[in-house]
Design a protein around this motif. Structure first.
Motif, mmCIF file in Angstrom:
data_model
loop_
_atom_site.group_PDB
_atom_site.id
_atom_site.type_symbol
_atom_site.label_atom_id
_atom_site.label_comp_id
_atom_site.label_asym_id
_atom_site.label_seq_id
_atom_site.Cartn_x
_atom_site.Cartn_y
_atom_site.Cartn_z
ATOM 1 N N PRO A 172 0.696 -1.156 0.081
ATOM 2 C CA PRO A 172 0.068 0.005 -0.007
ATOM 3 C C PRO A 172 0.871 1.279 0.192
ATOM 4 O O PRO A 172 1.961 1.107 0.222
ATOM 5 N N PRO A 173 0.439 2.242 -0.563
ATOM 6 C CA PRO A 173 1.163 3.625 -0.406
ATOM 7 C C PRO A 173 1.482 4.030 0.874
ATOM 8 O O PRO A 173 0.718 3.813 1.838
ATOM 9 N N VAL A 174 2.407 4.876 1.084
ATOM 10 C CA VAL A 174 2.877 5.395 2.380
ATOM 11 C C VAL A 174 2.109 6.954 2.317
ATOM 12 O O VAL A 174 2.313 7.701 1.451
ATOM 13 N N ARG A 175 1.089 6.975 3.368
ATOM 14 C CA ARG A 175 0.262 8.328 3.274
ATOM 15 C C ARG A 175 1.111 9.525 4.274
ATOM 16 O O ARG A 175 1.300 9.117 5.354
ATOM 17 N N ILE A 176 1.560 10.526 3.619
ATOM 18 C CA ILE A 176 2.613 11.372 3.991
ATOM 19 C C ILE A 176 1.548 12.556 4.612
ATOM 20 O O ILE A 176 1.152 13.367 3.663
ATOM 21 N N GLU A 180 9.503 5.474 -4.655
ATOM 22 C CA GLU A 180 9.062 4.174 -5.113
ATOM 23 C C GLU A 180 10.310 3.102 -5.334
ATOM 24 O O GLU A 180 10.134 2.074 -4.641
ATOM 25 N N ARG A 181 11.162 3.421 -6.162
ATOM 26 C CA ARG A 181 12.405 2.538 -6.439
ATOM 27 C C ARG A 181 13.000 2.371 -5.353
ATOM 28 O O ARG A 181 13.685 1.275 -4.978
ATOM 29 N N ARG A 182 13.270 3.455 -4.594
ATOM 30 C CA ARG A 182 14.381 3.465 -3.325
ATOM 31 C C ARG A 182 13.750 2.822 -2.220
ATOM 32 O O ARG A 182 14.372 2.146 -1.157
ATOM 33 N N THR A 183 12.318 2.672 -1.995
ATOM 34 C CA THR A 183 11.642 2.043 -0.977
ATOM 35 C C THR A 183 10.732 0.838 -1.264
ATOM 36 O O THR A 183 10.219 -0.115 -0.234
ATOM 37 N N GLY A 184 10.395 0.848 -2.430
ATOM 38 C CA GLY A 184 9.551 -0.416 -2.928
ATOM 39 C C GLY A 184 7.957 0.233 -2.687
ATOM 40 O O GLY A 184 7.054 -0.742 -2.627
ATOM 41 N N ILE A 213 12.692 10.546 5.561
ATOM 42 C CA ILE A 213 11.444 9.902 5.230
ATOM 43 C C ILE A 213 11.700 8.420 4.722
ATOM 44 O O ILE A 213 10.983 7.635 4.853
ATOM 45 N N VAL A 214 12.558 8.482 3.670
ATOM 46 C CA VAL A 214 13.010 7.313 3.015
ATOM 47 C C VAL A 214 13.585 6.169 4.063
ATOM 48 O O VAL A 214 13.256 5.136 4.117
ATOM 49 N N ARG A 215 14.479 6.822 4.970
ATOM 50 C CA ARG A 215 14.725 5.864 6.158
ATOM 51 C C ARG A 215 13.910 5.166 6.811
ATOM 52 O O ARG A 215 13.995 3.867 7.159
ATOM 53 N N VAL A 216 12.792 6.140 7.369
ATOM 54 C CA VAL A 216 12.005 5.808 8.059
ATOM 55 C C VAL A 216 10.899 4.454 7.480
ATOM 56 O O VAL A 216 10.450 3.520 8.033
ATOM 57 N N VAL A 217 10.830 4.677 6.021
ATOM 58 C CA VAL A 217 9.956 3.858 5.369
ATOM 59 C C VAL A 217 10.578 2.638 5.126
ATOM 60 O O VAL A 217 10.005 1.468 5.453
ATOM 61 N N ARG A 218 11.914 2.689 4.856
ATOM 62 C CA ARG A 218 12.812 1.342 4.651
ATOM 63 C C ARG A 218 12.761 0.665 5.933
ATOM 64 O O ARG A 218 12.713 -0.712 5.806
ATOM 65 N N ARG A 219 12.794 1.253 6.999
ATOM 66 C CA ARG A 219 12.893 0.463 8.261
ATOM 67 C C ARG A 219 11.518 -0.179 8.559
ATOM 68 O O ARG A 219 11.406 -1.314 9.180
ATOM 69 N N GLY A 220 10.309 0.365 7.869
ATOM 70 C CA GLY A 220 9.070 -0.584 8.154
ATOM 71 C C GLY A 220 8.239 -0.199 9.465
ATOM 72 O O GLY A 220 8.761 0.506 10.193
#
Ligand SMILES: NC(=O)c1ccc[n+]([C@@H]2O[C@H](COP(=O)([O-])OP(=O)(O)OC[C@H]3O[C@@H](n4cnc5c(N)ncnc54)[C@H](OP(=O)(O)O)[C@@H]3O)[C@@H](O)[C@H]2O)c1
Length: 324
Positions: free
Chosen positions: A4-8, A32-36, A317-324
């Motif tokens: 699902p998308p990340v709602r920011i 999207e490429r960097r975090t999937g 933001i990319v870091r926290v999304v990658r961490r899941g």
């Protein structure tokens, strides 16, 4: 199945917020490429909902920041000030939602309590953009040097005052006139107290000292003197001695585990012309980090600006999304 998308939720659409929104929308493919995951702007909270916001879908603009926070997967706080920013950040953390902020005063004053709240709710609080905007100094101190021991940090971390000092030192502009020109050119706020009295630099060095040594340093611990009471005679004397006055923020650690003492200071210092901090021109920022094994590291770059700060905010933001 696609994730699902990340709602920011973006709280603030000023200098920094507008730049974050522009990149979120314009570079969605990159993230999207960097975090999937696809990044989706869930909404943008502002004070004045009637003002047109270039590049932001008007249907996303709201003045109901609380409801927006409650609908988000990541909250980005770039409104500044202490309240309502603090209450909104706490609201997100209590829901277990990670928060990214560029708000140095909020973190300098309430960082430890907010971290405790984030830990309690199993989420994270990131603020690379709060300290010297685009220059990734927090990442260096916390992550790159995790295998080393930082012994001292010093820097020219306030571009506005450096612009003033540079006008005096290199162009010979009288101090008061330099302050006036810096205001006119937009380097100083209408109320320049936070810059001229060293409060902005103090907030940054406090955050850095905590990151480097994990100690509960506060703004009250900073030995602080700004540049407001400098006189043309001070600059004449400095030049006569072959030195240049810079507003230097510094933090250093003495002793070892158990008996560690961390000191933090912000003050004008007359530096030799060839000192790396003396080389900071106009509104540039320069940081020197001393570490036991790494030796001396020097970081330099833009310490302010919408796009520059957005770089750090989006990195968080990319870091926290990658961490899941
Ligand atoms: N500017 C920089 O170069 C820079 C660099 C590093 C860090 N920072 C930090 O980033 C943060 C934002 O700075 P900025 O320069 O982007 O500030 P700014 O241009 O003044 O923008 C602030 C934004 O927040 C909104 N806002 C303020 N109070 C609000 C409230 N009570 N409810 C809803 N929205 C509110 C404003 O709404 P309106 O548009 O309706 O007024 C505006 O969109 C600050 O903490 C600052 O210290 C800035």
């Amino acid at each position: 199945m696609t994730a699902p998308p990340v709602r920011i939720a973006l709280l603030g659409a000023g200098t920094v917020g507008a730049a974050v929104a522009r990149r979120l929308v314009g570079r969605a493919d990159l993230y999207e490429r960097r975090t999937g995951r696809r990044f989706e702007l869930a909404g943008v909270a502002v004070r004045d909902t009637a003002r047109p916001r270039e590049g932001i879908d008007p249907s996303l603009i709201t003045d109901d920041a609380e409801t927006l926070v409650d609908r988000a997967d990541v909250v980005v706080e770039v409104m500044g000030g202490i309240q309502p920013a603090r209450a909104l950040v706490e609201r997100a953390l209590r829901r277990g939602v990670p928060v990214v902020t560029a708000n140095k005063q909020l973190i300098a004053q309430h960082g430890p309590a907010l971290h405790a709240l984030a830990d309690e709710h199993g989420t994270s609080l990131e603020y690379e953009g709060a300290v010297v905007a685009a220059v990734p100094v927090l990442s260096v101190v916390r992550e790159a040097l995790a295998g080393d021991v930082v012994t001292a940090i010093s820097g020219v971390v306030n571009g506005s005052t450096n612009f003033v000092l540079d006008l005096v030192a290199r162009r010979g502009v009288p101090f008061e006139e330099a302050v006036r020109q810096a205001g006119e050119l937009g380097y100083l706020e209408a109320d320049p107290t936070e810059d001229l009295e060293g409060l902005d630099a103090a907030a940054k060095i406090v955050i850095l000292a905590r990151a480097a040594w994990g100690v509960p340093v506060t703004l009250e611990d900073v030995q602080r003197r700004g540049i407001a009471d400098l006189t043309d005679e001070d600059f004449r004397q400095a030049a006569g001695a072959g030195t240049v006055i810079k507003l230097v923020a510094s933090a250093w650690c003495r002793g070892s585990a158990g008996h560690r003492r961390v000191e933090v200071a912000v003050r004008p210092v007359a530096l030799p012309q060839d000192d790396p901090l003396a080389q900071a021109r106009e509104s540039a920022n320069v940081l020197i980090i001393e570490a036991e094994s790494a030796g001396t590291l020097r970081l330099q770059g833009a310490g302010a600006g919408g796009d520059e700060t957005a770089s750090a905010v989006l990195g968080d933001i990319v870091r926290v999304v990658r961490r899941g």
